[in-house]
Design a protein around this motif. Structure first.
Motif, PDB file in Angstrom:
ATOM      1  N   TYR A   1      -8.082  -0.912  -4.641  1.00 55.98           N
ATOM      2  CA  TYR A   1      -8.476  -2.071  -3.852  1.00 55.98           C
ATOM      3  C   TYR A   1      -8.962  -1.648  -2.472  1.00 55.98           C
TER       4      TYR A   1
ATOM      5  N   ARG B   1      -5.316   4.860 -12.925  1.00 61.11           N
ATOM      6  CA  ARG B   1      -4.620   4.434 -11.727  1.00 61.11           C
ATOM      7  C   ARG B   1      -3.272   3.824 -12.080  1.00 61.11           C
TER       8      ARG B   1
ATOM      9  N   ALA C   1       0.834  -1.207   0.000  1.00 59.12           N
ATOM     10  CA  ALA C   1       0.000   0.000   0.000  1.00 59.12           C
ATOM     11  C   ALA C   1       0.866   1.253   0.000  1.00 59.12           C
TER      12      ALA C   1
ATOM     13  N   VAL D   1       0.621  -6.309  -2.707  1.00 49.22           N
ATOM     14  CA  VAL D   1      -0.605  -6.457  -1.924  1.00 49.22           C
ATOM     15  C   VAL D   1      -1.260  -7.810  -2.245  1.00 49.22           C
ATOM     16  N   TYR D   2      -1.344  -8.138  -3.533  1.00 49.28           N
ATOM     17  CA  TYR D   2      -1.956  -9.422  -3.907  1.00 49.28           C
ATOM     18  C   TYR D   2      -1.162 -10.595  -3.361  1.00 49.28           C
TER      19      TYR D   2
ATOM     20  N   GLN E   1     -10.619  -4.194  -9.726  1.00 50.60           N
ATOM     21  CA  GLN E   1     -10.973  -4.406 -11.131  1.00 50.60           C
ATOM     22  C   GLN E   1     -12.018  -3.424 -11.612  1.00 50.60           C
ATOM     23  N   ALA E   2     -12.935  -3.096 -10.730  1.00 53.66           N
ATOM     24  CA  ALA E   2     -14.042  -2.249 -11.169  1.00 53.66           C
ATOM     25  C   ALA E   2     -13.684  -0.766 -11.098  1.00 53.66           C
ATOM     26  N   TRP E   3     -12.989  -0.352 -10.052  1.00 53.45           N
ATOM     27  CA  TRP E   3     -12.757   1.075  -9.839  1.00 53.45           C
ATOM     28  C   TRP E   3     -11.295   1.471  -9.816  1.00 53.45           C
ATOM     29  N   GLY E   4     -10.410   0.470  -9.820  1.00 54.35           N
ATOM     30  CA  GLY E   4      -9.009   0.811  -9.824  1.00 54.35           C
ATOM     31  C   GLY E   4      -8.424   1.120  -8.458  1.00 54.35           C
TER      32      GLY E   4
ATOM     33  N   LEU F   1     -29.181  -6.708 -13.576  1.00 49.35           N
ATOM     34  CA  LEU F   1     -27.905  -6.498 -12.902  1.00 49.35           C
ATOM     35  C   LEU F   1     -27.228  -5.242 -13.436  1.00 49.35           C
ATOM     36  N   MET F   2     -26.890  -4.293 -12.544  1.00 52.16           N
ATOM     37  CA  MET F   2     -26.209  -3.085 -13.012  1.00 52.16           C
ATOM     38  C   MET F   2     -24.754  -3.410 -13.385  1.00 52.16           C
ATOM     39  N   PRO F   3     -24.148  -2.590 -14.254  1.00 46.45           N
ATOM     40  CA  PRO F   3     -22.840  -2.954 -14.805  1.00 46.45           C
ATOM     41  C   PRO F   3     -21.776  -3.295 -13.758  1.00 46.45           C
TER      42      PRO F   3
ATOM     43  N   ASP G   1      -0.409   1.854  -9.924  1.00 45.54           N
ATOM     44  CA  ASP G   1      -0.131   1.327  -8.596  1.00 45.54           C
ATOM     45  C   ASP G   1       0.878   0.195  -8.683  1.00 45.54           C
TER      46      ASP G   1
ATOM     47  N   GLN H   1     -21.723  -6.829 -12.610  1.00 50.54           N
ATOM     48  CA  GLN H   1     -21.517  -7.907 -13.574  1.00 50.54           C
ATOM     49  C   GLN H   1     -20.081  -8.403 -13.520  1.00 50.54           C
ATOM     50  N   SER H   2     -19.779  -9.097 -12.441  1.00 46.19           N
ATOM     51  CA  SER H   2     -18.423  -9.601 -12.277  1.00 46.19           C
ATOM     52  C   SER H   2     -18.502 -10.995 -11.679  1.00 46.19           C
TER      53      SER H   2
ATOM     54  N   LYS I   1      -3.670   8.303  -8.670  1.00 42.40           N
ATOM     55  CA  LYS I   1      -5.052   7.963  -8.981  1.00 42.40           C
ATOM     56  C   LYS I   1      -5.739   9.229  -9.472  1.00 42.40           C
TER      57      LYS I   1
ATOM     58  N   VAL J   1       0.515  -2.958  -6.197  1.00 40.96           N
ATOM     59  CA  VAL J   1      -0.638  -3.844  -6.108  1.00 40.96           C
ATOM     60  C   VAL J   1      -0.248  -5.321  -6.111  1.00 40.96           C
TER      61      VAL J   1
ATOM     62  N   VAL K   1     -17.121  -1.605 -17.629  1.00 41.62           N
ATOM     63  CA  VAL K   1     -16.994  -1.747 -16.182  1.00 41.62           C
ATOM     64  C   VAL K   1     -16.531  -3.172 -15.897  1.00 41.62           C
ATOM     65  N   ASN K   2     -15.582  -3.321 -14.994  1.00 39.56           N
ATOM     66  CA  ASN K   2     -15.000  -4.614 -14.655  1.00 39.56           C
ATOM     67  C   ASN K   2     -14.058  -5.167 -15.717  1.00 39.56           C
TER      68      ASN K   2
ATOM     69  N   GLN L   1     -11.397   6.302 -14.911  1.00 34.42           N
ATOM     70  CA  GLN L   1     -10.615   6.360 -13.678  1.00 34.42           C
ATOM     71  C   GLN L   1      -9.220   5.878 -14.065  1.00 34.42           C
TER      72      GLN L   1
ATOM     73  N   PRO M   1     -28.875   1.184 -16.906  1.00 35.66           N
ATOM     74  CA  PRO M   1     -27.839   0.792 -17.861  1.00 35.66           C
ATOM     75  C   PRO M   1     -27.477  -0.682 -17.710  1.00 35.66           C
ATOM     76  N   LYS M   2     -27.356  -1.364 -18.842  1.00 40.62           N
ATOM     77  CA  LYS M   2     -26.974  -2.768 -18.826  1.00 40.62           C
ATOM     78  C   LYS M   2     -25.463  -2.858 -18.939  1.00 40.62           C
ATOM     79  N   ASP M   3     -24.926  -1.954 -19.729  1.00 42.92           N
ATOM     80  CA  ASP M   3     -23.514  -2.046 -20.019  1.00 42.92           C
ATOM     81  C   ASP M   3     -23.084  -0.713 -20.606  1.00 42.92           C
ATOM     82  N   PHE M   4     -21.907  -0.215 -20.245  1.00 40.25           N
ATOM     83  CA  PHE M   4     -21.375   0.904 -21.016  1.00 40.25           C
ATOM     84  C   PHE M   4     -19.934   0.658 -21.405  1.00 40.25           C
TER      85      PHE M   4
ATOM     86  N   TYR N   1      -9.942   2.607 -16.200  1.00 37.19           N
ATOM     87  CA  TYR N   1     -11.175   1.919 -15.846  1.00 37.19           C
ATOM     88  C   TYR N   1     -12.363   2.720 -16.335  1.00 37.19           C
TER      89      TYR N   1
END
Lengths: 521, 370
Positions: free
Chosen positions: B304, A446, A191, A454-455, B299-302, B138-140, A448, B143-144, A200, A451, A312-313, A444, A289-292, A324
């Motif tokens: 942890y 980042r 960290a 950390v993992y 993964q989603a927001w960058g 399911l919102m985006p 890092d 979806q993970s 960030k 990380v 996302v993800n 977003q 929203p389903k997906d962007f 991201y």
């Protein structure tokens, strides 16, 4: 004399820092102060937290309390000097308690298991006894195979009137606690690396544009500072990121410019990133929203290096910097390009890019359409009149006026999300594919480098906890002694954890012996 | 038959099981005990079937919306663990599973009279409160693949922690002798607050039943019918009644002791179950709740870790249980003091699970409205 006294103090401090009591005091302080940090919104504007405090303590106390909390650093408490100190003490505690205890544990682990005297065996925490027929030499194999059945590989020791078998298992499980402790340290180090060598920030890119400057989160800036930040950003834009050009232009030397950029959270990238397109899909019949997705291209040294669609993800990483998909929005006052696909009743589709008030003809006919209006989110009221219900592109629609030979034919809204609106009375299809260039994608950003540490720490802590909770160091002694024509079997055992589990194992072994005895004779 | 009628059946079965377990406590006939266990297992099977059925219903909806996704992804995405309704049901499922394991391992049924009411009350609460039962798209961000494993492991840990809470509390009840004792005060006050909050939430529910959007009702009306009512008289009355309830429990707490002593569970067994549930819950919580949550967030927001209230409260929970595990190593802390920590730990769990969503976000979003 003084030296002895000093040593005494050092030892006392050492003992304190190594103690479990110190650990749980730190746990308590970190937990209790953290609670305050979840109630007061961190890094928020004054008015928001004044509101929170007013709700809790009333109008009169709130401003005073706010000032007190702010002085103590509670408005950004997880980065305050005292919270960092607490985390530091926590780490010190972990290190010292490990250093303090490891030699002892190491000794226990290295110590080979020895046969016990009868007296010692009788004092074992777990002990069982039984008598079987036959002399020790006859039952020996039966006993060793029963021990093997419960998973111990025993050493053998010849005694006057019989044998003693002994074994230990899971010695290294004693390290579990230390693996857990040290992996916490590893996570904290990771960290720290992230804080010192990473950043960030946020990067909004309008469709069709590219960007190479990330804006990092900064503390509060004064109006003067905001203005200067704006000037630097404009200069950077104009000279496409060349720092020495900018410093000349603004009349400051490079190092103070760098310092200012750092202060204002201006982080130039060594490459640029272009948003080719952005799109939101919605669940059918709703505004959820389903997906962007963003279609991105990384441009390094004038070359396109990577093309990737992110959502996302599912981010994009280049040169250790990850992008991201985090949000989206409308670019103010943007003039977009309408993308329409026109399919005449008998014919091949044609895709057209048009501006507002542009006219197109449906191929093979004399029908001409003009885009006369646009709504990002169209809906109809009870009287059937159209209105725009949101500023975002939730339900984009174009109003097209059709004429044939200059004569008014019909006009109507074509909605991107509703197929039924695409069809014209004669069977021609006008599909509204996109309004390109009016949305921006919010990324977003980042970096890092910590990380992976950390993992790694996370993997280590999982192994450590598993070893610490689900494995134990077990020792087993089985002594068989001749008693006339019979053999007296004495079992002694100890474990550092889960005693009842081990006892059940030993009971299995004993019932196995009993069964063999009955079956054998 | 659809999933919600099966959920209804399992709710009724658990309530029936509760009645039989209490009868069993009173008469101690082995046949009644067997009946109680059988009914619980029937309820559990019905609930398992209901969860699987809801899973398949969600799956059908998911592929209707997203025909392009593969079979495995669709199965993972449609796991019924996405909102308050589904998570409460999964929590009850884990709780009953945990109880059944304890019943078979320790050959003691008395504890069932404590667990089945919890299951029944939670399920009945879900039905009555009108928490949305809709299968929502399911919102985006959700979806993970981490969603399934993160939420599932967190709830397994929560169920283990709630078992440790009830055994810890029972341990305290059995072990305390005098009314002046600190640990006696602790458990009576804790139980008193717990019961009053339940009652007040019931009042909130009755008072605002008319409001259509249940999620909104819970957030903005929590304790408005009692502790933070605009009328000062109601406020004072609520506080006074809380104190009265605590006093009654404090005064007649020894009755509870007599009841639990009838259970034939030794204090040592209670202590052991408390420890073992935490020893199982803690690693699962660390891995599934904290670590997988952190990986997913990264993964989603960058980031942890961003110190948001939910994360911070899970860390607080983690520290409290770390406190428990370490406190057992200090001489003089084993026993009552450790049990107090176990009880406090569960309060932290409750806050992480419900309080952060209902109270803290309410606190902040209310500020926004102004």
């Amino acid at each position: 004399m003084t030296e002895g006294k000093n040593k005494g103090i050092v030892e006392k401090i050492w003992e304190l820092l190594a103690s479990v009591k110190f650990a749980i005091i730190i746990f308590s302080i970190i937990s209790l102060t953290s609670i305050v940090g979840t109630i007061l919104e961190q890094g928020a504007e004054r008015s928001r937290n004044i509101n929170v405090l007013t709700r809790l303590f009333g109008d009169t106390l709130a401003p005073t309390l706010y000032d007190i909390f702010e002085k103590l650093g509670f408005m950004d408490m997880y980065h305050s000097w005292w919270f960092v100190t607490l985390l530091f003490l926590f780490s010190i505690n972990i290190v010292i308690c490990s250093v303090d205890r490891l030699p002892r544990i190491w000794k226990i682990i290295r110590e080979p298991i020895q046969p016990l005297t009868e007296e010692h065996l009788g004092r074992s925490p777990i002990k069982k006894e039984l008598i079987v027929k036959g002399k020790p030499d006859e039952v020996k194999i039966m006993v060793t195979s029963a021990i093997k059945k419960i998973g111990f590989h025993v050493a053998e020791f010849k005694e006057d009137k019989g044998y003693q078998f002994f074994a230990q298992k899971g010695r290294f499980s004693r390290f579990g606690v230390y693996i857990t402790h040290l992996s916490i340290l590893l996570i904290l180090i990771g960290a720290l690396i992230g804080i010192f060598f990473g950043f960030k920030g946020f990067l909004p890119i309008p469709e069709g544009s590219s960007a190479s400057i990330v804006l990092l989160n900064t503390g509060h800036l004064t109006n003067m500072e905001e203005l200067e930040k704006e000037r630097i950003l404009n200069a950077l834009d104009a000279s496409s990121g060349n720092i020495s050009n900018v410093s000349q232009q603004l009349g400051v030397d490079e190092s103070s410019l760098q310092a200012k950029m750092h202060r204002y959270g201006i982080q130039p990238l060594s490459f640029s990133i272009r948003c080719n397109d952005f799109n939101v899909d919605f669940y059918e019949g709703s505004d959820m929203p389903k997906d962007f997705k963003s279609w991105l291209t990384v441009i390094d040294n004038g070359r396109e290096v990577i093309k990737k669609t992110i959502e996302v993800n599912n981010p994009l990483t280049y040169k250790g910097i990850t992008f991201y998909q985090s949000s989206y929005g409308m670019v103010p006052n943007a003039q977009g390009i309408f993308v329409l696909r026109i399919t005449p009743q008998s014919g091949i589709s044609e895709t057209k890019q048009l501006h507002l008030n542009d006219t197109f003809t449906i191929p093979g006919t004399r029908i001409a359409g003009t885009i006369i209006d646009f709504s990002p989110a169209l809906s109809f009221d009870r009287q059937g009149r159209p209105f725009t219900y949101a500023e975002m592109m939730n339900n984009p629609a174009v109003l097209i006026d059709f004429k044939e030979d200059g004569k008014e034919k019909y006009s109507g809204w074509i909605l991107k999300r509703y197929q039924t609106t695409w069809k014209l009375p004669e069977g021609h299809i006008v599909e509204f594919i996109d309004l390109w260039g009016t949305q921006y994608t919010g990324l977003q950003v980042r970096k890092d480098p910590g990380v992976w540490i950390v993992y790694f720490g996370c993997i280590a802590i999982s192994i450590g906890l598993y070893t610490a909770f689900f494995m134990s160091h077990r020792k087993l002694w089985v002594r068989i002694v001749q008693d006339k024509n019979n053999t007296n079997i004495m079992v002694g055992a100890m474990t550092n954890k889960n005693r009842s589990g081990f006892e059940r194992k030993i009971d299995t072994m004993i019932s196995l012996l009993k069964k063999r005895q009955e079956g054998g004779r | 038959m659809d999933s919600s009628s099966l959920f209804g059946i399992s709710t009724i079965t658990y309530i029936l099981a509760m009645i039989i377990y209490i009868t069993y406590l009173a008469f101690r006939k082995p046949m009644i005990g067997i009946a109680a266990t059988t009914v619980t297992i029937v309820g559990f099977v019905a609930q398992t079937a209901a969860i699987l059925m809801r899973w398949s219903e969600t799956y059908a909806q998911w592929i209707a919306f997203t025909p392009e996704s593969t079979f495995i992804i669709s199965v993972i995405r449609s796991a019924p663990l996405k909102n308050l309704y589904e998570s409460l049901i999964f929590f009850v499922w884990c709780l009953i599973l945990g109880y059944l394991i304890i019943e078979f391992k320790y050959k003691n049924r008395s504890f069932g009279a404590f667990v089945t009411p919890v299951a029944g009350v939670v399920l009945a609460f879900i039905n009555l409160s009108g928490i949305t039962k809709e299968i929502e798209p399911l919102m985006p961000a959700l979806q993970s693949n981490w969603l399934l494993v993160h939420v599932m492991m967190s709830f397994i840990a929560y169920a283990a922690f709630s078992l440790s809470f009830s055994t810890g509390l029972m341990y305290l009840i059995v072990k305390t002798e005098e009314r002046r004792e600190a640990s006696y005060l602790f458990w009576t006050v804790t139980l008193g607050i717990f019961i009053t909050f339940m009652i007040f939430m019931g009042i909130d529910f009755l008072a605002f039943k008319v409001i259509v959007k249940p999620e909104a009702f819970i957030k903005s009306y929590m304790f408005k019918g009692s502790l933070i009512n605009p009328s000062a008289a109601v406020r004072i009355l609520s506080w006074v009644s809380m104190i009265v309830i605590i006093f009654i429990i404090w005064r007649y707490g020894s009755l509870m002791k007599t009841v639990i002593e009838k259970f034939n569970i030794s204090a040592e067994t209670l202590d052991e179950i408390t420890y073992k549930s935490i020893a199982i819950g803690f690693p699962i919580f660390t891995l599934g709740g904290l670590i997988f949550g952190a990986i997913w967030a990264n993964q989603a927001w960058g980031t942890y870790w961003s110190w948001d209230p939910k994360e911070t409260w899970s860390l607080i929970t983690w520290f409290v249980y770390a406190f428990y595990l370490h406190s057992r190593m200090i001489r003089g802390w084993r026993g009552k003091k450790a049990a107090i920590v176990a009880v406090v730990g569960f309060a932290a769990v409750m806050f992480t699970y419900l309080g952060v969503n209902l109270l803290l976000s309410g606190l902040h979003s209310y500020g926004e409205l102004r």
